[in-house]
Design an enzyme around this catalytic site. Structure first.
Site, mmCIF file in Angstrom:
data_model
loop_
_atom_site.group_PDB
_atom_site.id
_atom_site.type_symbol
_atom_site.label_atom_id
_atom_site.label_comp_id
_atom_site.label_asym_id
_atom_site.label_seq_id
_atom_site.Cartn_x
_atom_site.Cartn_y
_atom_site.Cartn_z
ATOM 1 N N ARG A 19 0.847 -1.208 0.000
ATOM 2 C CA ARG A 19 0.000 0.000 0.000
ATOM 3 C C ARG A 19 0.873 1.245 0.000
ATOM 4 O O ARG A 19 1.806 1.354 0.816
ATOM 5 C CB ARG A 19 -0.912 0.045 1.242
ATOM 6 C CG ARG A 19 -1.875 -1.090 1.389
ATOM 7 C CD ARG A 19 -2.834 -1.242 0.252
ATOM 8 N NE ARG A 19 -3.766 -0.125 0.098
ATOM 9 C CZ ARG A 19 -4.672 -0.043 -0.875
ATOM 10 N NH1 ARG A 19 -4.757 -0.997 -1.789
ATOM 11 N NH2 ARG A 19 -5.477 0.995 -0.946
ATOM 12 N N ASN A 59 12.477 0.387 2.801
ATOM 13 C CA ASN A 59 11.704 -0.435 1.866
ATOM 14 C C ASN A 59 12.664 -1.206 0.974
ATOM 15 O O ASN A 59 13.774 -0.753 0.707
ATOM 16 C CB ASN A 59 10.820 0.461 0.982
ATOM 17 C CG ASN A 59 10.049 -0.337 -0.064
ATOM 18 O OD1 ASN A 59 9.451 -1.366 0.242
ATOM 19 N ND2 ASN A 59 10.066 0.119 -1.310
ATOM 20 N N HIS A 66 12.701 -2.616 -2.887
ATOM 21 C CA HIS A 66 11.973 -2.490 -4.144
ATOM 22 C C HIS A 66 12.643 -3.385 -5.184
ATOM 23 O O HIS A 66 13.867 -3.355 -5.327
ATOM 24 C CB HIS A 66 11.977 -1.035 -4.603
ATOM 25 C CG HIS A 66 11.258 -0.843 -5.891
ATOM 26 N ND1 HIS A 66 9.880 -0.868 -5.986
ATOM 27 C CD2 HIS A 66 11.702 -0.675 -7.152
ATOM 28 C CE1 HIS A 66 9.524 -0.708 -7.233
ATOM 29 N NE2 HIS A 66 10.612 -0.582 -7.967
ATOM 30 N N THR A 115 10.563 7.954 1.386
ATOM 31 C CA THR A 115 10.156 9.363 1.430
ATOM 32 C C THR A 115 8.802 9.460 0.740
ATOM 33 O O THR A 115 8.288 8.458 0.230
ATOM 34 C CB THR A 115 11.167 10.270 0.701
ATOM 35 O OG1 THR A 115 11.188 9.889 -0.679
ATOM 36 C CG2 THR A 115 12.561 10.151 1.300
ATOM 37 N N GLU A 143 17.451 -10.145 -2.908
ATOM 38 C CA GLU A 143 16.750 -9.368 -1.877
ATOM 39 C C GLU A 143 17.034 -9.947 -0.503
ATOM 40 O O GLU A 143 17.251 -9.223 0.479
ATOM 41 C CB GLU A 143 15.240 -9.364 -2.137
ATOM 42 C CG GLU A 143 14.836 -8.650 -3.420
ATOM 43 C CD GLU A 143 13.322 -8.591 -3.583
ATOM 44 O OE1 GLU A 143 12.617 -8.358 -2.588
ATOM 45 O OE2 GLU A 143 12.841 -8.779 -4.721
HETATM 46 N N1 NHR Z 1 4.934 4.879 0.341
HETATM 47 C C1 NHR Z 1 5.652 5.988 0.114
HETATM 48 N N2 NHR Z 1 5.114 7.144 0.495
HETATM 49 N N3 NHR Z 1 6.862 5.984 -0.475
HETATM 50 C C2 NHR Z 1 7.397 4.830 -0.884
HETATM 51 O O1 NHR Z 1 8.596 4.841 -1.454
HETATM 52 C C3 NHR Z 1 6.677 3.620 -0.695
HETATM 53 C C4 NHR Z 1 5.430 3.691 -0.068
HETATM 54 C C5 NHR Z 1 4.665 2.543 0.140
HETATM 55 C C6 NHR Z 1 5.124 1.324 -0.319
HETATM 56 C C7 NHR Z 1 6.745 -0.061 -1.568
HETATM 57 C C8 NHR Z 1 6.607 0.063 -3.100
HETATM 58 C C9 NHR Z 1 7.525 -0.874 -3.835
HETATM 59 O O2 NHR Z 1 8.605 -1.176 -3.356
HETATM 60 C C10 NHR Z 1 6.354 1.245 -0.979
HETATM 61 C C11 NHR Z 1 7.148 2.378 -1.157
HETATM 62 C C12 NHR Z 1 2.884 -0.425 -3.491
HETATM 63 C C13 NHR Z 1 2.611 0.336 -4.624
HETATM 64 C C14 NHR Z 1 1.195 0.471 -5.138
HETATM 65 O O3 NHR Z 1 0.971 1.114 -6.140
HETATM 66 C C15 NHR Z 1 3.664 0.988 -5.247
HETATM 67 C C16 NHR Z 1 4.948 0.881 -4.739
HETATM 68 C C17 NHR Z 1 5.205 0.125 -3.597
HETATM 69 C C18 NHR Z 1 4.172 -0.542 -2.983
HETATM 70 N N4 NHR Z 1 0.191 -0.126 -4.424
HETATM 71 C C19 NHR Z 1 -1.232 -0.064 -4.755
HETATM 72 C C20 NHR Z 1 -1.930 1.079 -3.997
HETATM 73 O O4 NHR Z 1 -2.975 1.494 -4.499
HETATM 74 C C21 NHR Z 1 -1.965 -1.314 -4.365
HETATM 75 C C22 NHR Z 1 -1.448 -2.537 -5.059
HETATM 76 C C23 NHR Z 1 -1.945 -3.828 -4.398
HETATM 77 O O5 NHR Z 1 -2.624 -3.777 -3.347
HETATM 78 O O6 NHR Z 1 -1.596 -4.893 -4.923
HETATM 79 O O7 NHR Z 1 -1.478 1.475 -2.918
HETATM 80 O O8 NHR Z 1 7.228 -1.268 -4.983
HETATM 81 C C1 GAR Z 2 9.514 -8.774 -3.121
HETATM 82 O O1 GAR Z 2 10.075 -9.075 -4.381
HETATM 83 C C2 GAR Z 2 9.542 -7.295 -2.875
HETATM 84 O O2 GAR Z 2 10.689 -6.662 -3.363
HETATM 85 C C3 GAR Z 2 8.348 -6.851 -3.660
HETATM 86 O O3 GAR Z 2 7.372 -7.857 -3.479
HETATM 87 C C4 GAR Z 2 8.020 -9.072 -3.130
HETATM 88 C C5 GAR Z 2 7.530 -9.471 -1.767
HETATM 89 O O4 GAR Z 2 7.979 -10.747 -1.433
HETATM 90 N N1 GAR Z 2 7.848 -5.603 -3.200
HETATM 91 C C6 GAR Z 2 7.066 -4.852 -3.927
HETATM 92 O O5 GAR Z 2 6.801 -5.117 -5.083
HETATM 93 C C7 GAR Z 2 6.528 -3.653 -3.221
HETATM 94 N N2 GAR Z 2 5.642 -3.000 -4.099
HETATM 95 P P1 GAR Z 2 7.943 -11.245 0.053
HETATM 96 O O6 GAR Z 2 6.555 -10.958 0.587
HETATM 97 O O7 GAR Z 2 8.186 -12.717 -0.053
HETATM 98 O O8 GAR Z 2 9.018 -10.524 0.817
#
Ligand code: NHR
Ligand code: GAR
Length: 215
Positions: free
Chosen positions: A88, A104, A106, A138, A171
């Site tokens: 989220r 986090n 990524h 951030t 990771e």
């Molecule tokens: N929040 C902020 N403010 N900044 C970041 O850098 C964040 C964050 C929250 C999560 C993880 C991130 C990743 O590593 C993360 C980094 C979810 C989404 C997304 O679009 C995007 C990036 C990341 C995590 N989520 C959808 C949403 O509407 C829902 C998708 C789902 O539920 O499957 O929030 O990639």
């Molecule tokens: C991992 O590959 C992580 O980097 C990615 O989801 C997988 C989670 O695996 N994260 C994202 O894509 C955040 N948006 P895990 O639940 O087994 O750690």
């Protein structure tokens, strides 16, 4: 003793890697998920770690979810909050509240491919190197200061699943390392807002590459 709260949404294999690393000077206060069906909750509970679920669907909007999540986290007064496959996007107030203590992982070599579906997008772009990045969170999505990265090759026959598996193995190496550095107090931001890892022998990259000529 530093106290850590880990946030997950699913499988939780990165959380598991951090638990299994048995980082000295660190206690995992709780594992919290936004989904009650997150497989990782069972592993955490079996390890004797407190678990909680804050279902995002139970709140009228993102801001209210963020407040509930923050309250659940802060009952543990953590020194560090770790997003481990947490899915989220978090609002500005939440992120500001944990400034400098929110990490986090990524699944791409940032700044390439922020957001979702990174492995598919890497294959579509035809990049030859892909990987994972641990960064401070951030308000800019996947845009915070970079702590450590790992690169893996993209091979000719790769599909999303096998590329994801290769990245995930990395990771599991770099996330425990980044958390260990944080717990040891070795992460600092320089005057340009970039991460400095203090102390000798701190490789901030990992490369798992075949030789150039693969004969
Ligand atoms: N929040 C902020 N403010 N900044 C970041 O850098 C964040 C964050 C929250 C999560 C993880 C991130 C990743 O590593 C993360 C980094 C979810 C989404 C997304 O679009 C995007 C990036 C990341 C995590 N989520 C959808 C949403 O509407 C829902 C998708 C789902 O539920 O499957 O929030 O990639
Ligand atoms: C991992 O590959 C992580 O980097 C990615 O989801 C997988 C989670 O695996 N994260 C994202 O894509 C955040 N948006 P895990 O639940 O087994 O750690």
């Amino acid at each position: 003793m530093k106290s850590v709260v880990i946030l997950i949404s699913g499988r939780g294999s990165n959380m598991e890697a951090i638990v299994r690393a048995r980082i000295s000077g660190m206690r995992i206060a709780a594992v919290i998920s936004n989904r009650d069906d997150a497989a990782g909750l069972a592993f955490a509970a079996a390890q004797g770690i407190k678990t909680a679920v804050i279902p995002h669907k139970g709140y009228a909007n993102r801001a209210q979810f963020d407040v509930a999540l923050r309250d659940a986290i802060d009952t543990h007064a953590p020194d560090l909050v770790v997003l481990a496959g947490f899915m989220r996007v978090l609002g500005d107030d939440f992120v500001r509240h944990y400034a400098g203590r929110l990490l986090n992982i990524h699944p791409s070599l940032l700044p390439a491919f922020p957001g979702l579906h990174t492995h598919r997008r890497a294959l579509e772009a035809g990049v030859k190197l892909h990987g994972a990045t641990v960064h401070f969170v951030t308000a800019e999505l996947d845009g915070g200061p970079i702590v450590i990265q790992a690169a893996v090759p993209v091979l000719p026959d790769d599909d999303e699943d096998c590329l994801a598996r290769r990245v995930l193995a990395e990771e599991h190496r770099i996330y425990p390392q980044a958390v260990r550095w944080f717990v040891e107090g070795r992460l600092a931001l320089d005057e340009n807002g970039r991460v400095e890892v203090k102390g000798a022998g701190s490789a901030t990259f990992a490369l798992h590459l075949p030789p150039l000529d693969m004969e």
